[in-house]
Design a protein around this motif. Structure first.
Motif, mmCIF file in Angstrom:
data_model
loop_
_atom_site.group_PDB
_atom_site.id
_atom_site.type_symbol
_atom_site.label_atom_id
_atom_site.label_comp_id
_atom_site.label_asym_id
_atom_site.label_seq_id
_atom_site.Cartn_x
_atom_site.Cartn_y
_atom_site.Cartn_z
ATOM 1 N N ILE A 22 0.838 -1.191 0.000
ATOM 2 C CA ILE A 22 0.000 0.000 0.000
ATOM 3 C C ILE A 22 0.876 1.245 0.000
ATOM 4 N N VAL A 41 -1.890 -1.277 -3.856
ATOM 5 C CA VAL A 41 -2.992 -0.329 -3.705
ATOM 6 C C VAL A 41 -2.408 1.062 -3.504
ATOM 7 N N THR A 43 -3.688 4.874 -2.690
ATOM 8 C CA THR A 43 -4.894 5.543 -2.212
ATOM 9 C C THR A 43 -5.189 6.839 -2.954
ATOM 10 N N VAL A 87 -10.894 1.697 -8.589
ATOM 11 C CA VAL A 87 -11.776 1.328 -7.490
ATOM 12 C C VAL A 87 -12.360 2.592 -6.892
ATOM 13 N N THR A 92 -15.573 -3.823 -3.355
ATOM 14 C CA THR A 92 -14.831 -4.903 -2.714
ATOM 15 C C THR A 92 -14.158 -5.718 -3.815
ATOM 16 N N LEU A 100 -10.216 -6.818 -0.239
ATOM 17 C CA LEU A 100 -9.981 -5.378 -0.163
ATOM 18 C C LEU A 100 -11.318 -4.651 -0.264
ATOM 19 N N ARG A 101 -11.659 -3.946 0.780
ATOM 20 C CA ARG A 101 -12.921 -3.185 0.814
ATOM 21 C C ARG A 101 -12.567 -1.701 0.840
ATOM 22 N N PHE A 102 -13.055 -0.961 -0.134
ATOM 23 C CA PHE A 102 -12.638 0.431 -0.318
ATOM 24 C C PHE A 102 -13.675 1.396 0.248
ATOM 25 N N THR A 120 -9.142 7.116 -1.906
ATOM 26 C CA THR A 120 -9.972 6.007 -1.444
ATOM 27 C C THR A 120 -9.154 5.117 -0.518
ATOM 28 N N VAL A 122 -8.557 1.778 2.162
ATOM 29 C CA VAL A 122 -8.773 0.347 1.948
ATOM 30 C C VAL A 122 -8.737 -0.418 3.268
ATOM 31 N N VAL A 124 -8.237 -4.117 4.712
ATOM 32 C CA VAL A 124 -7.601 -5.365 4.276
ATOM 33 C C VAL A 124 -8.052 -6.509 5.181
#
Length: 213
Positions: A22, A41, A43, A87, A92, A100-102, A120, A122, A124
């Protein structure tokens, strides 16, 4: 799940032999030595959270790694030749052993004269939430909040309010490169008091060190 803290906002999360990276940015050591990277990821598009050099190095070692980020990241990194899966808040995505839920839409305001960009955060594997550069309070519970402690957009009072609003089980201070050692220690202590006030704990991890979640 093993979390390694790198300089500033970068984290590497290991699970079942694969790694999620990340925000590998300009204030972070080169991360090309990491292997088995399933995804990266990002952000938001600011260079302290990603650089072309970091992505090139990671992809040289992990050519199948997926890059995920909001539209602003997809646009900026796309201009540099990278393919980014876009995303957004509420999405998700499953990548290897990582769910991964954003959450979140915009960067925290730096100043009224500057544009507000996409950001955004995340979550985990239902455990660690990295908000990027935002005060996003997600709709889901957060066991561990990667908590920014120093930035042009951040006052320590706002960070204290953020920790109190999220009420995580624990905080992991990040985003410290703009602070001196003395400043970081002071801010980390303030946030420790804040999270303890809502029944949580704080774990300060030095760059290059890891914790198990």
């Amino acid at each position: 799940m093993r979390v390694t803290k790198f300089e500033h906002s970068a984290l590497a999360i290991d699970e079942s032999g694969q790694t999620l990276v990340i925000d590998p940015g300009a204030f972070t050591r080169p991360l090309g030595s990491l292997t088995s990277v399933a995804a990266i990821v990002i952000t938001h598009e600011h260079p302290d959270h990603w650089t072309a050099a970091q992505l090139e190095s990671l992809l040289d070692s992990n050519p199948e790694a997926r890059i995920l980020g909001p539209l602003g990241v997809a646009t900026a990194a796309g201009k540099a030749g990278f393919t980014v899966e876009t995303v957004a808040d509420g999405d998700t995505v499953e990548v290897g052993p990582f769910t991964l839920r954003f959450a979140g839409t915009t960067h925290a305001v730096i100043h009224s004269s500057l544009p507000t960009i996409d950001n955004t955060g995340v979550l985990v594997n239902g455990t660690l939430f990295h908000p990027g550069d935002s005060f996003t309070v997600p709709e889901f519970p957060v066991a561990v909040l990667a908590t920014p402690v120093g930035a042009p957009w951040l006052k320590i009072g706002e960070a204290i309010d953020y920790v109190t609003a999220v009420a995580p089980g624990s905080i992991l201070p990040i985003h410290e490169a703009t602070l001196s050692d003395v400043g970081f220690a002071m801010h980390a202590d303030r946030l420790k008091a804040a999270v303890e006030g809502v029944g949580g704990t704080s774990t300060v991890v030095a760059a290059g060190e890891s914790i198990e979640l």
